[in-house]
Design an enzyme around this catalytic site. Structure first.
Site, PDB file in Angstrom:
ATOM      1  N   HIS A 184       0.812  -1.213   0.000  1.00 47.50           N
ATOM      2  CA  HIS A 184       0.000   0.000   0.000  1.00 47.50           C
ATOM      3  C   HIS A 184       0.846   1.264   0.000  1.00 47.50           C
ATOM      4  CE1 HIS A 184       1.062  -1.185   4.019  1.00 47.50           C
ATOM      5  NE2 HIS A 184       0.778   0.024   4.482  1.00 47.50           N
ATOM      6  N   ARG A 225      -5.279  -6.063   0.191  1.00 48.04           N
ATOM      7  CA  ARG A 225      -6.079  -5.378   1.205  1.00 48.04           C
ATOM      8  C   ARG A 225      -7.417  -4.957   0.617  1.00 48.04           C
ATOM      9  NH1 ARG A 225      -2.181  -2.459   5.425  1.00 48.04           N
ATOM     10  NH2 ARG A 225      -0.309  -3.679   5.040  1.00 48.04           N
ATOM     11  N   GLU A 248      -6.654  -8.970   9.651  1.00 51.38           N
ATOM     12  CA  GLU A 248      -5.907  -7.926  10.338  1.00 51.38           C
ATOM     13  C   GLU A 248      -6.668  -6.618  10.227  1.00 51.38           C
ATOM     14  OE1 GLU A 248      -1.310  -9.411   9.731  1.00 51.38           O
ATOM     15  OE2 GLU A 248      -2.124  -7.965   8.296  1.00 51.38           O
ATOM     16  N   LYS A 266      -3.457 -12.471   2.489  1.00 48.68           N
ATOM     17  CA  LYS A 266      -4.719 -11.759   2.538  1.00 48.68           C
ATOM     18  C   LYS A 266      -5.129 -11.443   1.105  1.00 48.68           C
ATOM     19  CE  LYS A 266      -2.161  -7.611   4.088  1.00 48.68           C
ATOM     20  NZ  LYS A 266      -0.972  -8.239   4.678  1.00 48.68           N
TER      21      LYS A 266
END
Length: 543
Positions: A114, A282, A363, A376
């Site tokens: 990110h 994410r 998370e 993820k």
């Protein structure tokens, strides 16, 4: 083609963080820097001659150049075959999918997740093991140790490989197979989710908007949401991956996904909004003028897992990182399944999933996933929500509030203070740590400290121990404050303060989280001496 042995010297800053080595692009562009770390991977994990590896990344600046270097070094180190995403693209969950599907020795993933991209932005590299997940701490420490002994690396003298055409190419006796970056991942999603139910939902007039943030998930979102499920092409925004992410910060939160947030909080808001980050692992979930915290999203997915075909038989257990709220714990208790609390970092979930102890993991840092891969997975979470919505046919806000009415609300927020001077941030943590003996029993208004500690984790599968994973201040009523320095930044230090309070009273469930947590926020500032030590009293990002 000749194998060259290049003399080099160690770099002292190549210790991987929570998810690989991340530095500014300019650092990786130093002579020998990337090569040293790649050779350290090959040496430390002892890749057998003739093995198959996966290589790909999120398309950020320097991705293509790094892949060419890695391929030439792989050939020099005796690798037999490398699977590379077309144009060097593979989202992180897609890379995990490919590693697992084709049973490769592992893979090298190029991403700073990110973090911002471009010539002045960040770059990253990590090794994923044969299970598809990030290398465990033992392996990353071996990679770092090898990097500190580095005196030479191997590379072949060869032309660059064309990465834009699917097919096979020979490179110095090694086969390079350019694969479709999207198809294997799409096939896996189609096996997990009820695509027909989601198609019917979208055909009913239900409107969605997905923000790919000019990052890697654009092609995946188009292939699934538009081509497979029939969403309007305009439903996927910022869909073309760009080396600098369009000048944006590819972090799917309320601050950086501002284009999507404006749409979802506007007068003509769609029914459902979502975003994913730089490398696709994410997610952020939004309803019409309603934000779903990642902690609540994990809990709600766990509570509704049986609605989704891939999880219709139930889930074995759940796991969350320590800073993530305890909302999923309450679901696990009702389902009578185990719930594990781990340090931050997806690699800690890998052993639990491989051992069959958990199915779902999450998370608070906008990461959710399951045992379908070992990372993820942003689009997976979006599809899970769409599948739930297709069955329940209720607005996102209604689904969340009914979940709170059933389980209670864990009011939660994270305050990030980015790019602090490292000395100041470390000093603040040590200051809090030094109060462990004096804080228990101390009153702060209506809150009384019950205990405090430095979170330590013993892996229930292999017995490995991870210490100093975040400072916890636990209060008598179950509220808590957590202080932690992030391991994903590249400049200065990022201090994260996590705040949580449980609210069983349904009449208070509509309260804004920052208002409900105001007293805990003030206590966190007082205990840490935040303003005095950092000069900052307002966070960079609130989630």
């Amino acid at each position: 083609m000749a194998i060259h042995i290049i003399s080099t010297q160690p770099f002292d800053d190549q210790r991987p963080g929570t998810s690989g080595l991340r530095k500014r692009v300019s650092v990786f562009q130093q002579p020998h820097y990337l090569e040293n770390f790649v050779q350290s991977i090959f040496d430390a994990v002892q890749v057998p001659a003739g093995a198959t590896l996966v290589v790909g990344g999120d398309g950020r600046f320097y991705n293509l150049e790094a892949i060419q270097t890695i391929l030439k070094m792989a050939a020099a180190n005796g690798i037999g075959r490398v699977l590379v995403g077309k144009n060097g693209i593979l989202s992180t969950p897609a890379a995990s999918c490919v590693i697992r599907k084709y049973k490769t020795f592992g893979g090298i993933i190029l991403s700073a997740s990110h973090n911002p991209g471009g010539p002045t932005g960040d770059f990253g590299i990590k090794f994923n093991s044969a299970n598809g997940g990030p290398a465990p701490e033992k392996v990353t420490e071996e990679i770092f140790a090898r990097s500190q002994e580095m005196t030479q690396y191997k590379i072949v003298d060869a032309p660059d490989v064309a990465l834009d055409i699917v097919g096979e190419i020979e490179l110095a006796g090694m086969t390079v197979e350019i694969i479709d970056a999207v198809s294997d991942y799409v096939d896996l999603m189609a096996k997990l989710f009820d695509f027909e139910a989601i198609r019917q939902l979208l055909a009913s007039g239900f409107r969605l908007r997905f923000d790919a943030m000019h990052a890697v998930t654009g092609p995946y979102a188009r292939a699934i949401l538009v081509d497979c499920l029939g969403a309007d092409p305009d439903a996927v925004m910022n869909a073309d991956p760009l080396p600098d992410f369009g000048g944006g910060h590819p972090d799917p939160n309320l601050t950086y996904a501002h284009d999507l947030v404006e749409i979802m909080y506007g007068d003509d808001a769609p029914d459902f909004g979502a975003a994913s980050d730089g490398d696709g692992d994410r997610n952020m979930i939004l309803g019409k003028r309603f934000f779903v915290t990642p902690s609540d999203s994990l809990a709600l997915i766990a509570a509704n897992a049986r609605l989704v075909p891939g999880y219709a038989q139930g889930i074995a257990g759940v796991a969350r990182s320590m800073p993530t709220s305890a909302a999923v714990d309450r679901v696990a208790q009702e389902l009578d399944i185990p719930c594990f609390e781990t340090p931050t970092g997806w690699k800690f979930f890998g052993n639990l999933m491989d051992a069959g102890k958990v199915t779902l993991c999450g998370e608070e840092s906008f990461g959710t996933g399951s045992d379908h891969v070992r990372e993820k997975d942003g689009l997976w979470a979006v599809l899970f929500w769409l599948n739930i919505l297709a069955i329940k046919r209720q607005p996102v806000e209604t689904i969340v509030k009914r979940h709170w009415a059933r389980f209670g609300r864990n009011v939660y927020s994270r305050h990030d203070y980015e790019e602090l001077p490292s000395d100041a941030a470390n000093g603040l943590i040590e200051h809090v740590r030094a109060q462990f003996a004096s804080l228990p029993g101390r009153d702060f208004g209506r809150y009384t400290v019950k205990t405090c500690d430095d979170f330590s984790y013993t892996d229930p599968v292999d017995g490995s121990v991870s210490q100093k994973q975040g400072i916890r201040i636990l209060f008598e009523d179950g509220s808590r404050i957590v202080f932690r320095l992030s391991g994903t930044g590249t400049a200065g230090a990022t201090l994260r303060i996590y705040l949580e309070s449980f609210e069983p009273d349904i009449s208070k469930h509509d309260q804004d989280a920052q208002d409900a947590l105001a007293d805990l926020i003030a206590i966190a500032h007082q205990i840490s001496e935040l303003k005095q030590r950092t000069g900052r009293d307002q966070p960079t990002v609130i989630t």
